[in-house]
Write an enzyme that holds these catalytic residues in place. Structure first.
Site, PDB file in Angstrom:
ATOM      1  N   LYS A   1      -7.940   2.858 -14.292  1.00  0.00           N
ATOM      2  CA  LYS A   1      -6.681   2.345 -13.763  1.00  0.00           C
ATOM      3  C   LYS A   1      -6.697   0.830 -13.649  1.00  0.00           C
ATOM      4  O   LYS A   1      -7.753   0.210 -13.504  1.00  0.00           O
ATOM      5  CB  LYS A   1      -6.367   2.979 -12.410  1.00  0.00           C
ATOM      6  CG  LYS A   1      -7.451   2.891 -11.355  1.00  0.00           C
ATOM      7  CD  LYS A   1      -7.071   3.759 -10.144  1.00  0.00           C
ATOM      8  CE  LYS A   1      -8.174   3.835  -9.117  1.00  0.00           C
ATOM      9  NZ  LYS A   1      -7.825   4.714  -7.969  1.00  0.00           N
TER      10      LYS A   1
ATOM     11  N   ASN B   1      -4.213   1.008   0.841  1.00  0.00           N
ATOM     12  CA  ASN B   1      -2.887   0.457   0.556  1.00  0.00           C
ATOM     13  C   ASN B   1      -2.421  -0.423   1.718  1.00  0.00           C
ATOM     14  O   ASN B   1      -2.307   0.050   2.850  1.00  0.00           O
ATOM     15  CB  ASN B   1      -1.882   1.596   0.340  1.00  0.00           C
ATOM     16  CG  ASN B   1      -2.206   2.398  -0.903  1.00  0.00           C
ATOM     17  OD1 ASN B   1      -1.736   2.094  -1.982  1.00  0.00           O
ATOM     18  ND2 ASN B   1      -3.045   3.419  -0.750  1.00  0.00           N
TER      19      ASN B   1
ATOM     20  N   ARG C   1      -2.985  10.995   2.001  1.00  0.00           N
ATOM     21  CA  ARG C   1      -2.621   9.691   2.528  1.00  0.00           C
ATOM     22  C   ARG C   1      -2.811   9.708   4.049  1.00  0.00           C
ATOM     23  O   ARG C   1      -2.155  10.473   4.754  1.00  0.00           O
ATOM     24  CB  ARG C   1      -1.166   9.359   2.166  1.00  0.00           C
ATOM     25  CG  ARG C   1      -0.557   8.177   2.906  1.00  0.00           C
ATOM     26  CD  ARG C   1      -1.262   6.863   2.672  1.00  0.00           C
ATOM     27  NE  ARG C   1      -1.407   6.500   1.281  1.00  0.00           N
ATOM     28  CZ  ARG C   1      -0.465   5.884   0.566  1.00  0.00           C
ATOM     29  NH1 ARG C   1       0.697   5.601   1.117  1.00  0.00           N
ATOM     30  NH2 ARG C   1      -0.699   5.558  -0.689  1.00  0.00           N
TER      31      ARG C   1
ATOM     32  N   ASP D   1      -6.095   6.252   0.889  1.00  0.00           N
ATOM     33  CA  ASP D   1      -6.029   7.374  -0.044  1.00  0.00           C
ATOM     34  C   ASP D   1      -7.395   8.037  -0.104  1.00  0.00           C
ATOM     35  O   ASP D   1      -8.417   7.367  -0.354  1.00  0.00           O
ATOM     36  CB  ASP D   1      -5.606   6.900  -1.427  1.00  0.00           C
ATOM     37  CG  ASP D   1      -4.128   6.537  -1.478  1.00  0.00           C
ATOM     38  OD1 ASP D   1      -3.417   6.819  -0.502  1.00  0.00           O
ATOM     39  OD2 ASP D   1      -3.695   5.969  -2.492  1.00  0.00           O
TER      40      ASP D   1
ATOM     41  N   ARG E   1      -2.289  13.516 -11.705  1.00  0.00           N
ATOM     42  CA  ARG E   1      -2.042  12.585 -10.610  1.00  0.00           C
ATOM     43  C   ARG E   1      -1.244  13.261  -9.502  1.00  0.00           C
ATOM     44  O   ARG E   1      -0.308  14.007  -9.763  1.00  0.00           O
ATOM     45  CB  ARG E   1      -1.260  11.366 -11.120  1.00  0.00           C
ATOM     46  CG  ARG E   1      -1.987  10.556 -12.170  1.00  0.00           C
ATOM     47  CD  ARG E   1      -1.077   9.559 -12.855  1.00  0.00           C
ATOM     48  NE  ARG E   1      -0.031  10.211 -13.618  1.00  0.00           N
ATOM     49  CZ  ARG E   1       0.921   9.567 -14.296  1.00  0.00           C
ATOM     50  NH1 ARG E   1       0.935   8.249 -14.295  1.00  0.00           N
ATOM     51  NH2 ARG E   1       1.836  10.241 -14.954  1.00  0.00           N
TER      52      ARG E   1
ATOM     53  N   LYS F   1      -7.101  -1.782  -4.670  1.00  0.00           N
ATOM     54  CA  LYS F   1      -8.154  -1.051  -5.370  1.00  0.00           C
ATOM     55  C   LYS F   1      -9.534  -1.574  -4.984  1.00  0.00           C
ATOM     56  O   LYS F   1     -10.460  -0.811  -4.723  1.00  0.00           O
ATOM     57  CB  LYS F   1      -7.957  -1.189  -6.885  1.00  0.00           C
ATOM     58  CG  LYS F   1      -6.585  -0.791  -7.415  1.00  0.00           C
ATOM     59  CD  LYS F   1      -6.283   0.655  -7.212  1.00  0.00           C
ATOM     60  CE  LYS F   1      -5.034   1.096  -7.966  1.00  0.00           C
ATOM     61  NZ  LYS F   1      -3.779   0.464  -7.491  1.00  0.00           N
TER      62      LYS F   1
ATOM     63  N   GLU G   1      -8.549   4.326  -2.282  1.00  0.00           N
ATOM     64  CA  GLU G   1      -7.738   3.104  -2.222  1.00  0.00           C
ATOM     65  C   GLU G   1      -7.417   2.789  -0.770  1.00  0.00           C
ATOM     66  O   GLU G   1      -7.399   3.686   0.085  1.00  0.00           O
ATOM     67  CB  GLU G   1      -6.421   3.241  -3.002  1.00  0.00           C
ATOM     68  CG  GLU G   1      -6.579   3.323  -4.498  1.00  0.00           C
ATOM     69  CD  GLU G   1      -5.235   3.312  -5.242  1.00  0.00           C
ATOM     70  OE1 GLU G   1      -4.211   2.917  -4.630  1.00  0.00           O
ATOM     71  OE2 GLU G   1      -5.215   3.702  -6.419  1.00  0.00           O
TER      72      GLU G   1
ATOM     73  N   ARG H   1      -0.914  14.901  -1.328  1.00  0.00           N
ATOM     74  CA  ARG H   1      -0.028  14.844  -2.496  1.00  0.00           C
ATOM     75  C   ARG H   1      -0.698  15.619  -3.626  1.00  0.00           C
ATOM     76  O   ARG H   1      -1.688  15.182  -4.186  1.00  0.00           O
ATOM     77  CB  ARG H   1       0.232  13.381  -2.857  1.00  0.00           C
ATOM     78  CG  ARG H   1       0.985  12.656  -1.742  1.00  0.00           C
ATOM     79  CD  ARG H   1       0.820  11.166  -1.778  1.00  0.00           C
ATOM     80  NE  ARG H   1      -0.579  10.783  -1.609  1.00  0.00           N
ATOM     81  CZ  ARG H   1      -1.015   9.529  -1.726  1.00  0.00           C
ATOM     82  NH1 ARG H   1      -0.169   8.550  -2.001  1.00  0.00           N
ATOM     83  NH2 ARG H   1      -2.294   9.250  -1.556  1.00  0.00           N
TER      84      ARG H   1
END
Length: 312
Positions: free
Chosen positions: A161, A284, A211, A274, A234, A126, A282, A226
């Site tokens: 979050k 990842n 992604r 993301d 979400r 994050k 984000e 997504r």
């Protein structure tokens, strides 16, 4: 080429074969002739400065009814013969961090660890976006309910979050008039004792949380959007989102080209960015996913591309 592929991951018996990227990596490594070894985080231990692994030989097959066979258990030091992939899922808790320290000692002994243990500690998924303020939505990280409330009032609608989660767990959507806002803030900050993240809500989420997979600093030319289901804001696939493959856009490429050098500098061979609209949300680095979905839609072999980069 290394002799062994040592996969550190969560329980392989609990995975979904059609979606699991670690499984795709195991299949590709086996195809290339690596001897596969499998263990969980707690299979690592340190003796007199040397990292050992208690692990199983394993064979894998792309069969949703019978996808792996465990062989004999062995315990040995990790070293130059080993390509280690650290793919345990978040939360990045104390156990995870300790495992990265042990893998750092394995790296010192000659093992190749992907992603680098230090990067897994330093690049919180994050917080790492803070290095790119020009690319991200309005973002606050704080443990103060007063600051979070003021931020929500400023942006009108915010996503709140935790800093150590994954798969959409513990994420809230709130407005300033939300009667649950106090409870949300108390929950995420543990009554003001731990940091949480608040980001401006991006309505472009309706078109998908994309992604972008990054291999050795370069973007895979396809993204997986997504798209949230009808009952959730979400887009996470684990929360009912639908995955739709798309060609990478110019905006996506701009973000990838900005982040790529940072990934390379830190020894991050494989990452997932993301992106919502044209905003990075984000980075990842622990266990990026979506390989299987993209391979199925576009006939790619993303795991093969990663191994090509590693072996080069």
């Amino acid at each position: 080429m290394h002799k062994y592929l040592v996969m550190v991951m969560d329980d392989i018996a609990a995975i979904k074969v059609a979606k699991d990227t670690s499984f795709a990596l195991l299949l590709e490594a086996q195809r290339r002739g690596y001897q596969l070894r499998y263990l969980n985080e707690d299979g690592l231990f340190l003796t007199d400065g040397t990292t050992f692994a208690r692990m199983h030989a394993i064979k894998v097959q792309d069969d949703p009814e019978n996808w792996f066979d465990l062989g004999v258990e062995e315990t040995r030091a990790l070293g130059p013969d080993d390509l280690v992939m650290m793919r345990a899922d978040p939360p990045v808790d104390a156990g995870y961090l300790y495992a990265t320290y042990l893998l750092g000692r394995a790296e010192d002994a000659g093992a190749r660890v992907v992603n680098r243990p230090r990067a897994l500690r330093d690049c919180n998924e994050k917080l790492a976006i803070a290095r790119f303020p020009e690319l991200i939505p309005k973002t606050l990280v704080s443990s103060s309910a007063e600051r979070i409330r003021a931020f929500v009032a400023q942006v009108g609608k915010a996503v709140l979050k935790p800093l150590d989660g994954m798969g959409g767990r513990g994420i809230f959507l709130a407005r300033i008039d939300d009667p649950n806002l106090n409870v949300i803030m108390e929950t995420l900050t543990a009554n003001g004792t731990q940091l949480a993240m608040a980001q401006q809500y991006l309505p472009e989420i309706a078109d998908g949380d994309k992604r972008i997979l990054m291999i050795h600093g370069q973007a895979v030319p396809w993204t997986l959007a997504r798209i949230p289901g009808s009952q959730d804001f979400r887009g996470n696939l684990a929360r009912g989102g639908r995955g739709e493959g798309r060609p990478i856009t110019e905006a996506d490429r701009t973000i990838a080209e900005a982040v790529g050098p940072f990934l390379l500098e830190n020894g991050i061979e494989f990452a997932g960015l993301d992106v919502i609209g044209d905003r990075l949300t984000e980075i990842n680095v622990t266990s990026p996913t979506c390989v299987r979905e993209l391979d199925a839609q576009f006939g790619t072999n993303i795991a093969g591309d990663l191994f090509d980069a590693i072996e080069a």
